[in-house]
Design an enzyme around this catalytic site. Structure first.
Site, PDB file in Angstrom:
ATOM      1  N   LYS A  96       1.717  -0.081  15.004  1.00  0.00           N
ATOM      2  CA  LYS A  96       3.118  -0.162  15.424  1.00  0.00           C
ATOM      3  C   LYS A  96       3.469  -1.372  16.280  1.00  0.00           C
ATOM      4  O   LYS A  96       4.641  -1.723  16.404  1.00  0.00           O
ATOM      5  CB  LYS A  96       3.488   1.110  16.211  1.00  0.00           C
ATOM      6  CG  LYS A  96       3.535   2.355  15.342  1.00  0.00           C
ATOM      7  CD  LYS A  96       4.615   2.280  14.295  1.00  0.00           C
ATOM      8  CE  LYS A  96       4.311   3.143  13.082  1.00  0.00           C
ATOM      9  NZ  LYS A  96       4.507   2.415  11.828  1.00  0.00           N
TER      10      LYS A  96
ATOM     11  N   TYR B 177       4.532   6.514   9.801  1.00  0.00           N
ATOM     12  CA  TYR B 177       3.653   5.369   9.505  1.00  0.00           C
ATOM     13  C   TYR B 177       4.431   4.241   8.808  1.00  0.00           C
ATOM     14  O   TYR B 177       4.259   3.065   9.149  1.00  0.00           O
ATOM     15  CB  TYR B 177       2.472   5.812   8.630  1.00  0.00           C
ATOM     16  CG  TYR B 177       1.332   4.808   8.599  1.00  0.00           C
ATOM     17  CD1 TYR B 177       1.346   3.727   7.721  1.00  0.00           C
ATOM     18  CD2 TYR B 177       0.234   4.935   9.460  1.00  0.00           C
ATOM     19  CE1 TYR B 177       0.312   2.805   7.704  1.00  0.00           C
ATOM     20  CE2 TYR B 177      -0.804   4.012   9.447  1.00  0.00           C
ATOM     21  CZ  TYR B 177      -0.753   2.949   8.566  1.00  0.00           C
ATOM     22  OH  TYR B 177      -1.776   2.016   8.559  1.00  0.00           O
TER      23      TYR B 177
ATOM     24  N   TYR C 294      -8.924   5.697   7.907  1.00  0.00           N
ATOM     25  CA  TYR C 294      -8.987   6.056   9.335  1.00  0.00           C
ATOM     26  C   TYR C 294     -10.011   7.177   9.456  1.00  0.00           C
ATOM     27  O   TYR C 294      -9.823   8.240   8.862  1.00  0.00           O
ATOM     28  CB  TYR C 294      -7.636   6.556   9.825  1.00  0.00           C
ATOM     29  CG  TYR C 294      -6.556   5.500   9.953  1.00  0.00           C
ATOM     30  CD1 TYR C 294      -5.772   5.143   8.856  1.00  0.00           C
ATOM     31  CD2 TYR C 294      -6.310   4.874  11.168  1.00  0.00           C
ATOM     32  CE1 TYR C 294      -4.776   4.183   8.967  1.00  0.00           C
ATOM     33  CE2 TYR C 294      -5.305   3.905  11.298  1.00  0.00           C
ATOM     34  CZ  TYR C 294      -4.552   3.566  10.190  1.00  0.00           C
ATOM     35  OH  TYR C 294      -3.566   2.613  10.318  1.00  0.00           O
TER      36      TYR C 294
ATOM     37  N   HIS D 275       0.852  -1.194   0.000  1.00  0.00           N
ATOM     38  CA  HIS D 275       0.000   0.000   0.000  1.00  0.00           C
ATOM     39  C   HIS D 275       0.888   1.244   0.000  1.00  0.00           C
ATOM     40  O   HIS D 275       1.761   1.382   0.853  1.00  0.00           O
ATOM     41  CB  HIS D 275      -0.905   0.027   1.242  1.00  0.00           C
ATOM     42  CG  HIS D 275      -2.140  -0.796   1.094  1.00  0.00           C
ATOM     43  ND1 HIS D 275      -3.254  -0.599   1.873  1.00  0.00           N
ATOM     44  CD2 HIS D 275      -2.435  -1.826   0.253  1.00  0.00           C
ATOM     45  CE1 HIS D 275      -4.200  -1.467   1.513  1.00  0.00           C
ATOM     46  NE2 HIS D 275      -3.725  -2.230   0.534  1.00  0.00           N
TER      47      HIS D 275
ATOM     48  N   PRO E  76      -3.331   0.412  18.838  1.00  0.00           N
ATOM     49  CA  PRO E  76      -3.135  -0.070  17.460  1.00  0.00           C
ATOM     50  C   PRO E  76      -3.345   1.000  16.380  1.00  0.00           C
ATOM     51  O   PRO E  76      -3.081   0.766  15.215  1.00  0.00           O
ATOM     52  CB  PRO E  76      -4.152  -1.201  17.319  1.00  0.00           C
ATOM     53  CG  PRO E  76      -5.104  -1.037  18.430  1.00  0.00           C
ATOM     54  CD  PRO E  76      -4.415  -0.289  19.510  1.00  0.00           C
TER      55      PRO E  76
HETATM   56  P1  FAS Z   1       2.617 -11.805  21.714  1.00  0.00           P
HETATM   57  O1  FAS Z   1       1.724 -11.422  22.856  1.00  0.00           O
HETATM   58  O2  FAS Z   1       2.062 -11.851  20.328  1.00  0.00           O
HETATM   59  O3  FAS Z   1       3.229 -13.258  21.975  1.00  0.00           O
HETATM   60  C1  FAS Z   1       3.648 -13.625  23.265  1.00  0.00           C
HETATM   61  C2  FAS Z   1       3.613 -15.146  23.330  1.00  0.00           C
HETATM   62  O4  FAS Z   1       4.108 -15.561  24.603  1.00  0.00           O
HETATM   63  C3  FAS Z   1       2.194 -15.702  23.210  1.00  0.00           C
HETATM   64  O5  FAS Z   1       2.149 -16.735  22.255  1.00  0.00           O
HETATM   65  C4  FAS Z   1       1.875 -16.212  24.612  1.00  0.00           C
HETATM   66  O6  FAS Z   1       1.044 -17.348  24.594  1.00  0.00           O
HETATM   67  C5  FAS Z   1       3.255 -16.551  25.147  1.00  0.00           C
HETATM   68  N1  FAS Z   1       3.369 -16.474  26.607  1.00  0.00           N
HETATM   69  C6  FAS Z   1       2.823 -15.564  27.433  1.00  0.00           C
HETATM   70  N2  FAS Z   1       3.165 -15.823  28.709  1.00  0.00           N
HETATM   71  C7  FAS Z   1       3.958 -16.938  28.682  1.00  0.00           C
HETATM   72  C8  FAS Z   1       4.627 -17.701  29.677  1.00  0.00           C
HETATM   73  N3  FAS Z   1       4.547 -17.355  30.954  1.00  0.00           N
HETATM   74  N4  FAS Z   1       5.334 -18.774  29.279  1.00  0.00           N
HETATM   75  C9  FAS Z   1       5.426 -19.111  27.967  1.00  0.00           C
HETATM   76  N5  FAS Z   1       4.825 -18.429  26.970  1.00  0.00           N
HETATM   77  C10 FAS Z   1       4.095 -17.352  27.336  1.00  0.00           C
HETATM   78  N6  FAS Z   1      -0.474  -4.586  16.597  1.00  0.00           N
HETATM   79  C11 FAS Z   1      -0.561  -3.917  15.420  1.00  0.00           C
HETATM   80  O7  FAS Z   1       0.476  -3.490  14.891  1.00  0.00           O
HETATM   81  N7  FAS Z   1      -1.789  -3.707  14.821  1.00  0.00           N
HETATM   82  C12 FAS Z   1      -2.966  -4.208  15.365  1.00  0.00           C
HETATM   83  O8  FAS Z   1      -4.042  -4.031  14.829  1.00  0.00           O
HETATM   84  C13 FAS Z   1      -2.899  -4.927  16.580  1.00  0.00           C
HETATM   85  N8  FAS Z   1      -4.037  -5.465  17.143  1.00  0.00           N
HETATM   86  C14 FAS Z   1      -3.938  -6.144  18.339  1.00  0.00           C
HETATM   87  C15 FAS Z   1      -5.086  -6.694  18.957  1.00  0.00           C
HETATM   88  C16 FAS Z   1      -4.986  -7.387  20.184  1.00  0.00           C
HETATM   89  C17 FAS Z   1      -6.239  -7.978  20.828  1.00  0.00           C
HETATM   90  C18 FAS Z   1      -3.731  -7.517  20.815  1.00  0.00           C
HETATM   91  C19 FAS Z   1      -3.596  -8.226  22.157  1.00  0.00           C
HETATM   92  C20 FAS Z   1      -2.592  -6.971  20.214  1.00  0.00           C
HETATM   93  C21 FAS Z   1      -2.682  -6.295  18.963  1.00  0.00           C
HETATM   94  N9  FAS Z   1      -1.556  -5.761  18.332  1.00  0.00           N
HETATM   95  C22 FAS Z   1      -1.623  -5.088  17.167  1.00  0.00           C
HETATM   96  C23 FAS Z   1      -0.272  -5.879  18.925  1.00  0.00           C
HETATM   97  C24 FAS Z   1       0.261  -7.265  18.616  1.00  0.00           C
HETATM   98  O9  FAS Z   1       0.258  -7.441  17.230  1.00  0.00           O
HETATM   99  C25 FAS Z   1       1.630  -7.367  19.253  1.00  0.00           C
HETATM  100  O10 FAS Z   1       2.410  -6.215  19.012  1.00  0.00           O
HETATM  101  C26 FAS Z   1       2.384  -8.585  18.798  1.00  0.00           C
HETATM  102  O11 FAS Z   1       1.593  -9.718  19.016  1.00  0.00           O
HETATM  103  C27 FAS Z   1       3.684  -8.625  19.595  1.00  0.00           C
HETATM  104  O12 FAS Z   1       4.229  -9.869  19.446  1.00  0.00           O
HETATM  105  P2  FAS Z   1       4.989 -10.579  20.689  1.00  0.00           P
HETATM  106  O13 FAS Z   1       5.919  -9.604  21.297  1.00  0.00           O
HETATM  107  O14 FAS Z   1       5.510 -11.862  20.150  1.00  0.00           O
HETATM  108  O15 FAS Z   1       3.863 -10.833  21.791  1.00  0.00           O
HETATM  109  C1  PHB Z   2      -5.544  -4.094  11.053  1.00  0.00           C
HETATM  110  O1  PHB Z   2      -5.721  -4.332   9.829  1.00  0.00           O
HETATM  111  O2  PHB Z   2      -5.780  -4.930  11.950  1.00  0.00           O
HETATM  112  C2  PHB Z   2      -5.031  -2.734  11.461  1.00  0.00           C
HETATM  113  C3  PHB Z   2      -4.496  -1.908  10.492  1.00  0.00           C
HETATM  114  C4  PHB Z   2      -4.016  -0.650  10.864  1.00  0.00           C
HETATM  115  C5  PHB Z   2      -4.096  -0.264  12.186  1.00  0.00           C
HETATM  116  C6  PHB Z   2      -4.622  -1.116  13.156  1.00  0.00           C
HETATM  117  C7  PHB Z   2      -5.098  -2.362  12.792  1.00  0.00           C
HETATM  118  O3  PHB Z   2      -3.644   0.976  12.546  1.00  0.00           O
END
Ligand code: FAS
Ligand code: PHB
Length: 389
Positions: free
Chosen positions: A296, A384, A200, A72, A292
């Site tokens: 980032k 961005y 957005y 994009h 989100p």
């Molecule tokens: P993660 O949380 O993905 O992974 C951590 C891992 O560690 C998990 O698999 C968990 O099961 C494991 N774990 C936890 N505790 C443990 C323990 N005690 N022992 C062993 N394993 C354990 N980011 C965006 O950029 N855009 C978005 O739209 C967006 N939407 C999101 C929506 C939600 C609901 C959430 C929660 C996050 C969102 N994020 C978004 C952020 C998300 O993408 C994170 O930045 C990304 O998952 C980070 O990856 P990790 O650091 O690997 O953490």
């Molecule tokens: C998504 O596609 O999940 C998304 C994209 C951009 C954002 C947040 C979430 O800023």
């Protein structure tokens, strides 16, 4: 068991770090609390910065993304006055890749399987020991037994609710937090995206975001009060509200359909410092959380992995520690830049329950600057697509 780097958490951070280290001949063991199916069931991020795309390619995981990802060049911002476009590529010569985190995780698992990396799922009660010594170790429970892994280093990639950050003494940690007074209700639907790029929307009824995963899989979000529950929102109610908040010309031709995933995520900004304590490093959501709005979260996890992989490669390659010693400061410099941008995007696009008419005027002025000033759009574009690593 002994390894060189014990990685706690098998999400994007842990798997990407494991992949890069193993490709460099550095042994790892990944300990993941959940099952692989559970990890792959998570619906999260959707937009990858060029830095993350490059890192995935360096890890040998970029082939499917190159085939199926959607590059994009820009995105749209909309207000009640209409919508306008921010062209990242025109402003700063870079673009972003729309490719879901679920796909990234799938590609990482496939690459890890291909090289025979060690990932232990359903590792319960992981505990970190002696991280302040040069002989740290990890214990965990599985199949009714307690296991021990001795390592040179431990990478805490276990997310916001993990065990790693809490292993650093509270007297050492400094935590910075801002909790936002609303959440995001998100749905996934097997429908055509509402537009060719993300929209957005700043609207008096609240923020909305029209995103996508591919040309037959759309991702939408609505700002909702923290008191809302997923069960409060039928698909019909979601689509009706979304159409009120998006530009009318977009709403008029939108394809709607049943949601295949629906969830509410709270929004917070959070950073813990430092991101290293002895032989323990914090990586990704274990160290920081962003709202989100700026897309980032996942991308910051990637730059943390980049810096830590650099440092560990130097340690095992040259026996020097300047890279690992610099990890926390290097990562935090980029993290705070993304923290600011994510806060700024959130502050100009949402309706805050306690905002004053003055606040509203400032929001409108920020959006007008984006609409009318190349320099404002360039600053947004630079942030961005991703600040330099
Ligand atoms: P993660 O949380 O993905 O992974 C951590 C891992 O560690 C998990 O698999 C968990 O099961 C494991 N774990 C936890 N505790 C443990 C323990 N005690 N022992 C062993 N394993 C354990 N980011 C965006 O950029 N855009 C978005 O739209 C967006 N939407 C999101 C929506 C939600 C609901 C959430 C929660 C996050 C969102 N994020 C978004 C952020 C998300 O993408 C994170 O930045 C990304 O998952 C980070 O990856 P990790 O650091 O690997 O953490
Ligand atoms: C998504 O596609 O999940 C998304 C994209 C951009 C954002 C947040 C979430 O800023």
């Amino acid at each position: 068991m002994r390894t060189q780097v014990a990685i706690i958490g098998g999400g994007p951070s842990g798997l990407l770090l494991s992949q890069l280290l193993n490709k460099a001949g550095i042994a790892t063991v990944v300990l993941e609390r959940q099952t692989r199916v559970y990890v792959l069931s998570r619906i999260r991020a959707g937009v990858l910065e060029q830095g993350m795309v490059d890192l995935l390619n360096r890890a040998g995981c970029g082939a499917r993304m190159a085939r199926q990802g959607l590059p994009h060049d820009g995105c749209y911002l909309s207000t009640v006055q209409g919508q306008f476009r921010v062209d990242f590529h025109e402003s700063v010569g870079q673009r972003v890749m729309v490719y879901g985190q679920t796909e990234v995780t799938q590609d990482l698992y496939a690459a890890q399987d291909a090289i025979g990396a060690t990932i232990i799922h359903e590792a319960a009660n992981v505990a970190l020991h002696d991280v302040e010594t040069e002989a740290p170790f990890v214990t965990y429970e599985k199949d009714g037994q307690t296991h021990r892994i001795d390592a040179d280093w431990i990478a805490g990639c276990d997310g916001f609710h993990g065990v790693s950050r809490k292993t650093i003494p509270a007297t050492v940690r400094r935590e910075f937090e801002k909790v936002y007074p609303f959440g995001w209700l998100g749905i996934l639907s097997e429908t055509a995206p509402a537009a060719d790029e993300l929209i957005y929307a700043n609207h008096p009824r609240g923020f909305a975001l029209a995103s996508m995963r591919n040309l037959r899989l759309s991702r939408y979000y609505l700002q909702v009060p923290l008191t809302d529950k997923v069960e409060d929102w039928s698909d019909e109610a979601f689509w009706a509200e979304l159409k009120l908040r998006l530009p009318q010309e977009v709403a008029a031709k939108m394809e709607t359909g049943p949601s295949i995933e629906k969830s509410i995520a709270p929004l917070r900004s959070f950073v813990t410092e430092p991101m290293r304590h002895g032989r323990l490093f914090l990586v990704g959501d274990a160290a920081h959380i962003v709202p989100p709005t700026g897309a980032k979260g996942l991308n910051l996890a990637a730059s943390d992995v980049h810096y830590l992989f650099d440092g560990l490669s130097e340690f095992y390659g040259k026996g020097t520690t300047s890279g690992v010693d610099a990890y926390s400061a290097r990562a935090l410099k980029r993290i705070w830049g993304a923290m600011r941008f994510s806060w700024w995007m959130t502050s100009i696009l949402h309706r805050f329950p306690d905002q004053t008419e003055f606040d509203q005027k400032i929001q409108e002025s920020e959006l007008l600057q984006l609409q009318t000033l190349d320099s404002a759009r360039s600053t947004m574009a630079r942030n961005y697509v991703g600040l330099p690593y």
